[in-house]
Scaffold this motif. Structure first.
Motif, PDB file in Angstrom:
ATOM      1  N   GLY A  51       0.644  -1.144   0.017  1.00  0.00           N
ATOM      2  CA  GLY A  51       0.140  -0.074  -0.162  1.00  0.00           C
ATOM      3  C   GLY A  51       0.822   1.217  -0.092  1.00  0.00           C
ATOM      4  O   GLY A  51       0.410   2.311   0.522  1.00  0.00           O
ATOM      5  N   PHE A  52       2.032   1.055  -0.474  1.00  0.00           N
ATOM      6  CA  PHE A  52       2.956   2.429  -0.511  1.00  0.00           C
ATOM      7  C   PHE A  52       3.430   2.554  -1.987  1.00  0.00           C
ATOM      8  O   PHE A  52       3.605   1.669  -2.847  1.00  0.00           O
ATOM      9  CB  PHE A  52       4.031   2.193   0.396  1.00  0.00           C
ATOM     10  N   LEU A 105      23.239  -1.624  -6.133  1.00  0.00           N
ATOM     11  CA  LEU A 105      22.589  -1.301  -7.187  1.00  0.00           C
ATOM     12  C   LEU A 105      21.295  -0.246  -6.892  1.00  0.00           C
ATOM     13  O   LEU A 105      20.898   0.416  -7.850  1.00  0.00           O
ATOM     14  CB  LEU A 105      21.977  -2.452  -7.809  1.00  0.00           C
ATOM     15  N   ALA A 106      20.741  -0.549  -6.193  1.00  0.00           N
ATOM     16  CA  ALA A 106      19.529   0.222  -5.614  1.00  0.00           C
ATOM     17  C   ALA A 106      19.151   0.521  -4.263  1.00  0.00           C
ATOM     18  O   ALA A 106      19.348  -0.664  -3.526  1.00  0.00           O
ATOM     19  CB  ALA A 106      18.231  -0.191  -6.515  1.00  0.00           C
ATOM     20  N   GLN A 107      18.523   1.556  -3.833  1.00  0.00           N
ATOM     21  CA  GLN A 107      17.820   1.335  -2.352  1.00  0.00           C
ATOM     22  C   GLN A 107      16.256   1.933  -2.636  1.00  0.00           C
ATOM     23  O   GLN A 107      16.227   2.726  -3.549  1.00  0.00           O
ATOM     24  CB  GLN A 107      18.550   2.844  -1.546  1.00  0.00           C
ATOM     25  N   VAL A 108      15.418   1.132  -2.109  1.00  0.00           N
ATOM     26  CA  VAL A 108      14.173   1.359  -2.021  1.00  0.00           C
ATOM     27  C   VAL A 108      13.555   1.712  -0.756  1.00  0.00           C
ATOM     28  O   VAL A 108      13.848   1.250   0.375  1.00  0.00           O
ATOM     29  CB  VAL A 108      13.137   0.066  -2.769  1.00  0.00           C
ATOM     30  N   SER A 109      12.737   2.995  -0.755  1.00  0.00           N
ATOM     31  CA  SER A 109      11.979   3.465   0.557  1.00  0.00           C
ATOM     32  C   SER A 109      10.798   3.427   0.312  1.00  0.00           C
ATOM     33  O   SER A 109      10.187   3.258  -0.925  1.00  0.00           O
ATOM     34  CB  SER A 109      12.707   4.911   1.087  1.00  0.00           C
ATOM     35  N   PHE A 110       9.924   3.551   1.347  1.00  0.00           N
ATOM     36  CA  PHE A 110       8.419   3.636   1.236  1.00  0.00           C
ATOM     37  C   PHE A 110       8.097   4.923   1.143  1.00  0.00           C
ATOM     38  O   PHE A 110       8.400   5.899   2.063  1.00  0.00           O
ATOM     39  CB  PHE A 110       7.718   3.207   2.562  1.00  0.00           C
ATOM     40  N   GLY A 111       7.293   5.329  -0.093  1.00  0.00           N
ATOM     41  CA  GLY A 111       6.632   6.863  -0.325  1.00  0.00           C
ATOM     42  C   GLY A 111       5.447   6.784   0.239  1.00  0.00           C
ATOM     43  O   GLY A 111       4.821   6.394   1.338  1.00  0.00           O
ATOM     44  N   ALA A 112       4.642   7.761  -0.425  1.00  0.00           N
ATOM     45  CA  ALA A 112       3.298   7.979   0.054  1.00  0.00           C
ATOM     46  C   ALA A 112       2.194   6.784  -0.125  1.00  0.00           C
ATOM     47  O   ALA A 112       2.696   6.108  -0.775  1.00  0.00           O
ATOM     48  CB  ALA A 112       2.745   9.268  -0.729  1.00  0.00           C
TER      49      ALA A 112
END
Length: 214
Positions: free
Chosen positions: A81-82, A98-105
């Motif tokens: 749900g983000f 390679l990548a960083q993924v964080s939780f947005g809205a």
């Protein structure tokens, strides 16, 4: 699946499980994942120790596999749900980060976004010959749209002469590979419990139009 960063949070475990279902060369799974504590962010790293150096000397297939894992992470974030916020190559000096993924809205996923999430656990690699049934134009159009959404182009080979040329090129590469003893040994180590199941290779490569795995 390898995840580091202390005791992982529940969201991080969910993302890691999804990422580990991605396809990789001969099921080598050349990645590891890092959680930045309390589910703040999730990192995708290439694991060079799992790269197949003779099959993938430049590491290109390793990075493609990690890209597939990243796609699964983004899909899993939407399922929670983000909106995923992705930073590609966040530390240029570290080419394996390679990548960083964080939780947005927060945003409720649509049916189109939930469909890939449901499919993650069902995905598998088909190693047998192609069937005779033609792919419908409607499906091809849908696949083109999906590729375009990822910044890619799906090139369809529907001219017999081009298919024949591709088959000849694949056959030439296959025969060249067979003369490389050490590469054959490397592939043999990737068949079995930790790699491609023996029963998955259903047809001899010389019996198909596009050479399959032997």
């Amino acid at each position: 699946m390898t995840i580091t960063g202390g005791k992982p949070g529940r969201a991080a475990l969910h993302l890691a499980r999804a990422a580990s279902l991605a396809p990789s060369p001969h099921n080598s799974q050349p990645w590891f994942f890092v959680e930045e504590g309390h589910d703040r962010a999730f990192e995708v790293h290439a694991d060079a120790g799992r790269r197949m150096p003779l099959t993938d000397p430049g590491g290109r297939e390793m990075v493609i596999a990690c890209g597939a894992a990243l796609f699964n992470v983004r899909t899993a974030v939407r399922h929670l749900g983000f909106r995923p916020v992705v930073d590609v190559l966040p530390e240029p000096a570290d080419q394996h980060f390679l990548a960083q993924v964080s939780f947005g809205a927060h945003a409720t996923p649509t049916d189109d976004e939930e469909s890939p999430a449901r499919a993650l656990s069902l995905r598998h690699t088909h190693r047998g010959p192609f069937g005779p049934e033609p792919v419908t134009e409607a499906l091809l159009a849908q696949l083109r749209d999906r590729a375009r959404a990822e910044g890619a182009v799906l090139q369809v080979l529907d001219v017999p002469e081009k298919v024949g040329l591709l088959a000849r090129l694949v056959d030439t590469a296959e025969r060249a590979d067979r003369t490389d003893l050490w590469r054959a040994v490397e592939l043999a180590h990737r068949v079995g419990p930790t790699g491609v199941p023996v029963g998955a290779c259903r047809a001899h490569p010389d019996l198909t139009l596009l050479a399959a795995r032997d």
